[in-house]
Design an enzyme around this catalytic site. Sequence first.
Site, PDB file in Angstrom:
ATOM      1  NE  ARG A  93      -3.526   2.477   2.548  1.00 43.56           N
ATOM      2  CZ  ARG A  93      -4.516   2.705   3.409  1.00 43.56           C
ATOM      3  NH1 ARG A  93      -4.902   1.748   4.245  1.00 43.56           N
ATOM      4  NH2 ARG A  93      -5.129   3.873   3.443  1.00 43.56           N
ATOM      5  CB  CYS A 169     -18.015  -0.153   0.058  1.00 45.70           C
ATOM      6  SG  CYS A 169     -17.095   1.306   0.577  1.00 45.70           S
ATOM      7  CG  ASP A 170     -16.160   0.579   5.715  1.00 53.30           C
ATOM      8  OD1 ASP A 170     -15.771   1.232   4.726  1.00 53.30           O
ATOM      9  OD2 ASP A 170     -15.428   0.336   6.686  1.00 53.30           O
ATOM     10  CE1 TYR A 264     -11.324   6.129  -0.625  1.00 56.90           C
ATOM     11  CE2 TYR A 264     -13.445   5.795   0.434  1.00 56.90           C
ATOM     12  CZ  TYR A 264     -12.069   5.581   0.390  1.00 56.90           C
ATOM     13  OH  TYR A 264     -11.455   4.832   1.360  1.00 56.90           O
ATOM     14  NE  ARG A 284      -5.636   6.537   6.748  1.00 57.79           N
ATOM     15  CZ  ARG A 284      -5.882   6.807   8.030  1.00 57.79           C
ATOM     16  NH1 ARG A 284      -5.337   7.849   8.617  1.00 57.79           N
ATOM     17  NH2 ARG A 284      -6.704   6.056   8.722  1.00 57.79           N
TER      18      ARG A 284
HETATM   19  P1  NAD Z   1      -4.185  -6.036   6.696  1.00 56.02           P
HETATM   20  O1  NAD Z   1      -2.974  -6.008   5.834  1.00 56.02           O
HETATM   21  O2  NAD Z   1      -4.083  -5.726   8.120  1.00 56.02           O
HETATM   22  O3  NAD Z   1      -4.853  -7.488   6.579  1.00 56.02           O
HETATM   23  C1  NAD Z   1      -4.975  -8.199   5.408  1.00 56.02           C
HETATM   24  C2  NAD Z   1      -4.563  -9.651   5.617  1.00 56.02           C
HETATM   25  O4  NAD Z   1      -4.735 -10.333   4.373  1.00 56.02           O
HETATM   26  C3  NAD Z   1      -3.095  -9.834   6.015  1.00 56.02           C
HETATM   27  O5  NAD Z   1      -3.005 -10.581   7.200  1.00 56.02           O
HETATM   28  C4  NAD Z   1      -2.490 -10.588   4.841  1.00 56.02           C
HETATM   29  O6  NAD Z   1      -1.493 -11.500   5.202  1.00 56.02           O
HETATM   30  C5  NAD Z   1      -3.704 -11.291   4.263  1.00 56.02           C
HETATM   31  N1  NAD Z   1      -3.565 -11.712   2.879  1.00 56.02           N
HETATM   32  C6  NAD Z   1      -2.944 -11.068   1.873  1.00 56.02           C
HETATM   33  N2  NAD Z   1      -3.039 -11.761   0.745  1.00 56.02           N
HETATM   34  C7  NAD Z   1      -3.740 -12.887   1.023  1.00 56.02           C
HETATM   35  C8  NAD Z   1      -4.158 -14.016   0.253  1.00 56.02           C
HETATM   36  N3  NAD Z   1      -3.886 -14.093  -1.042  1.00 56.02           N
HETATM   37  N4  NAD Z   1      -4.859 -14.975   0.891  1.00 56.02           N
HETATM   38  C9  NAD Z   1      -5.130 -14.885   2.190  1.00 56.02           C
HETATM   39  N5  NAD Z   1      -4.769 -13.846   2.971  1.00 56.02           N
HETATM   40  C10 NAD Z   1      -4.077 -12.865   2.391  1.00 56.02           C
HETATM   41  O7  NAD Z   1      -5.238  -5.076   5.983  1.00 56.02           O
HETATM   42  P2  NAD Z   1      -6.453  -4.264   6.594  1.00 56.02           P
HETATM   43  O8  NAD Z   1      -6.109  -2.853   6.681  1.00 56.02           O
HETATM   44  O9  NAD Z   1      -6.964  -4.924   7.791  1.00 56.02           O
HETATM   45  O10 NAD Z   1      -7.512  -4.377   5.412  1.00 56.02           O
HETATM   46  C11 NAD Z   1      -7.964  -5.605   4.908  1.00 56.02           C
HETATM   47  C12 NAD Z   1      -8.779  -5.391   3.672  1.00 56.02           C
HETATM   48  O11 NAD Z   1     -10.045  -4.843   3.968  1.00 56.02           O
HETATM   49  C13 NAD Z   1      -8.150  -4.437   2.656  1.00 56.02           C
HETATM   50  O12 NAD Z   1      -8.418  -4.917   1.360  1.00 56.02           O
HETATM   51  C14 NAD Z   1      -8.886  -3.165   2.898  1.00 56.02           C
HETATM   52  O13 NAD Z   1      -8.800  -2.311   1.785  1.00 56.02           O
HETATM   53  C15 NAD Z   1     -10.252  -3.716   3.125  1.00 56.02           C
HETATM   54  N6  NAD Z   1     -11.245  -2.829   3.732  1.00 56.02           N
HETATM   55  C16 NAD Z   1     -12.371  -2.648   3.037  1.00 56.02           C
HETATM   56  C17 NAD Z   1     -13.368  -1.878   3.515  1.00 56.02           C
HETATM   57  C18 NAD Z   1     -14.573  -1.655   2.662  1.00 56.02           C
HETATM   58  O14 NAD Z   1     -15.334  -0.778   2.881  1.00 56.02           O
HETATM   59  N7  NAD Z   1     -14.794  -2.414   1.599  1.00 56.02           N
HETATM   60  C19 NAD Z   1     -13.231  -1.284   4.773  1.00 56.02           C
HETATM   61  C20 NAD Z   1     -12.066  -1.483   5.497  1.00 56.02           C
HETATM   62  C21 NAD Z   1     -11.074  -2.285   4.959  1.00 56.02           C
HETATM   63  C1  G6P Z   2     -13.053   3.277   4.096  1.00 57.58           C
HETATM   64  C2  G6P Z   2     -13.305   2.577   2.809  1.00 57.58           C
HETATM   65  C3  G6P Z   2     -12.466   1.338   2.716  1.00 57.58           C
HETATM   66  C4  G6P Z   2     -11.006   1.668   2.918  1.00 57.58           C
HETATM   67  C5  G6P Z   2     -10.816   2.376   4.222  1.00 57.58           C
HETATM   68  C6  G6P Z   2      -9.394   2.882   4.341  1.00 57.58           C
HETATM   69  O1  G6P Z   2     -13.577   2.571   5.161  1.00 57.58           O
HETATM   70  O2  G6P Z   2     -14.649   2.226   2.610  1.00 57.58           O
HETATM   71  O3  G6P Z   2     -12.695   0.748   1.469  1.00 57.58           O
HETATM   72  O4  G6P Z   2     -10.232   0.497   2.901  1.00 57.58           O
HETATM   73  O5  G6P Z   2     -11.659   3.485   4.296  1.00 57.58           O
HETATM   74  O6  G6P Z   2      -9.169   3.360   5.613  1.00 57.58           O
HETATM   75  P1  G6P Z   2      -7.719   3.542   6.213  1.00 57.58           P
HETATM   76  O7  G6P Z   2      -7.996   3.969   7.595  1.00 57.58           O
HETATM   77  O8  G6P Z   2      -7.062   2.195   6.085  1.00 57.58           O
HETATM   78  O9  G6P Z   2      -7.045   4.572   5.372  1.00 57.58           O
HETATM   79 MN    MN Z   3     -14.779   0.916   0.731  1.00 55.76          MN
END
Ligand code: NAD
Ligand code: G6P
Ligand code: MN
Length: 441
Positions: A93, A169-170, A264, A284
């Site tokens: 990232r 998405c949250d 966004y 970030r």
């Molecule tokens: P993080 O890096 O803390 O956790 C992600 C985990 O995924 C890690 O432990 C990593 O080892 C694992 N991983 C990576 N590739 C993998 C694979 N191929 N198979 C299995 N595991 C794998 O990340 P985070 O900040 O906790 O975020 C996790 C995800 O959630 C990110 O994609 C983030 O963008 C997403 N997210 C989405 C929303 C939303 O609104 N859609 C909100 C918050 C976070």
């Molecule tokens: C929001 C979005 C997520 C994104 C996150 C990033 O919750 O919906 O898709 O992953 O923000 O937040 P962060 O605190 O990791 O910058």
């Molecule tokens: Mn999102």
Amino acid sequence: MKKFSITVAGGGSTFTPGIILMLLENLAKFPIRQIKFYDNDKERQQQVADACAVIIKEKASEINFLATTEPEEAFTDIDFVMAHIRVGKYAMREKDEKIPLKYGVVGQETCGPGGIAYGMRSIGGVLEILDYMEKYSPNAWMLNYSNPAAIVAEATRKLRPNSKILNICDMPIGIENLMAKILGLPSRKDMTIRYYGLNHFGWWTDIRDKDGNDLMPKLKEHVKEYGYDLEKNEGQHADESWQSTFRKAKDVYAVDPDTLPNTYLKYYFYPQDEVAHTDPNYTRANQVMDGREKFIFSQCNRIADLGTTEGSELEIDEHASYIVDLARAIAYDTQERMLLIVENNGAIPNFDPTAMVEVPCIVGVNGPEPLVQGTIPRFQKGLMEQQVAVEKLVVEAWEEQSYQKLWQAITLSRTVPNARVAKQILDDLIEVNKEYWPELH
Ligand code: NAD
Ligand code: G6P
Ligand code: MN
């Protein structure tokens, strides 16, 4: 009552403990017999799992819990996969954010070249998990919030058309929580909304209370002055960087005062402002690594070492209860109205029917039924056509291993000034993504 078996994919995620606490809080609404963690980073996941084992033992010792890196063990005998993987983790990232910034371009997790780079990594990771599910638990649903959700959703639509995946998405949920506060309503669920767009690229067009009263005028009054900013924000989006995003919604709103925008959109409407406010050496990703990631892992290690949650500062991720709502909608056919990322198919009649759009859906045992949002104005349509083309080109580039298409995708992003800069960014991104992207030619 049936009790469910779930797998958290990306068990080592910073969001896992908050979600586990949230699931345990909601067992009366959504009973669970088994929780499994799956990750491809054993050591990272183990730290979270050791803490969650203690939490589960204290709060619901009847739940069978295990953490594994073995797909067969992870995906056998399950009803739901809650997927939040980050392929390449925070180290990548950071690169997604810093490389575009070198060229004066927005460096962001899901928007612009950074989001494209992340998409090229995520597609394979999510498809792999869907394939394990197909093999070991073909009836299970994936509730996916792995980013970049727009690109992941397009990839799974195209490459795994029969998979049972729901992309959510949250961000709209977070913003609706703020709207409810602005309005003085107890909950976002007191509002009925109409919304359309792509993920991280959309607009509210109508917001009403349960008596049918139009709440848009009062919200617009606030957003016109303060954006979505409140005196005090709590939870996931509470730090200064998010506050400034909420304030910036004021400028985003000004461009189209008929609607209320997703935060966004600032990256597409005011990219230069974003670049000007970003330290290219501390983005970030650095903030999150030094903040949320350190905090979560130190709390997890503390719980595991002491063998108790007493004195722990980990908090329930209340706002993640939409995940329970979604699982319940499928499990109990609740027909709840939820905003999901689904194939357009006429929900926006004057837009590509194959685009993955974010619109309200009715969710039941057979999945989501999108609600028609009507034709959209030229401004939004123009923006969305450009952005959806970016997302589709990324998926085509991944599938065809096409350098040309990925260059086109980056060139087409509103955040990028020209094709020359697009190529420079692309070439740098290829260098650092060798381990994760298909080889392009
Ligand atoms: P993080 O890096 O803390 O956790 C992600 C985990 O995924 C890690 O432990 C990593 O080892 C694992 N991983 C990576 N590739 C993998 C694979 N191929 N198979 C299995 N595991 C794998 O990340 P985070 O900040 O906790 O975020 C996790 C995800 O959630 C990110 O994609 C983030 O963008 C997403 N997210 C989405 C929303 C939303 O609104 N859609 C909100 C918050 C976070
Ligand atoms: C929001 C979005 C997520 C994104 C996150 C990033 O919750 O919906 O898709 O992953 O923000 O937040 P962060 O605190 O990791 O910058
Ligand atoms: Mn999102």
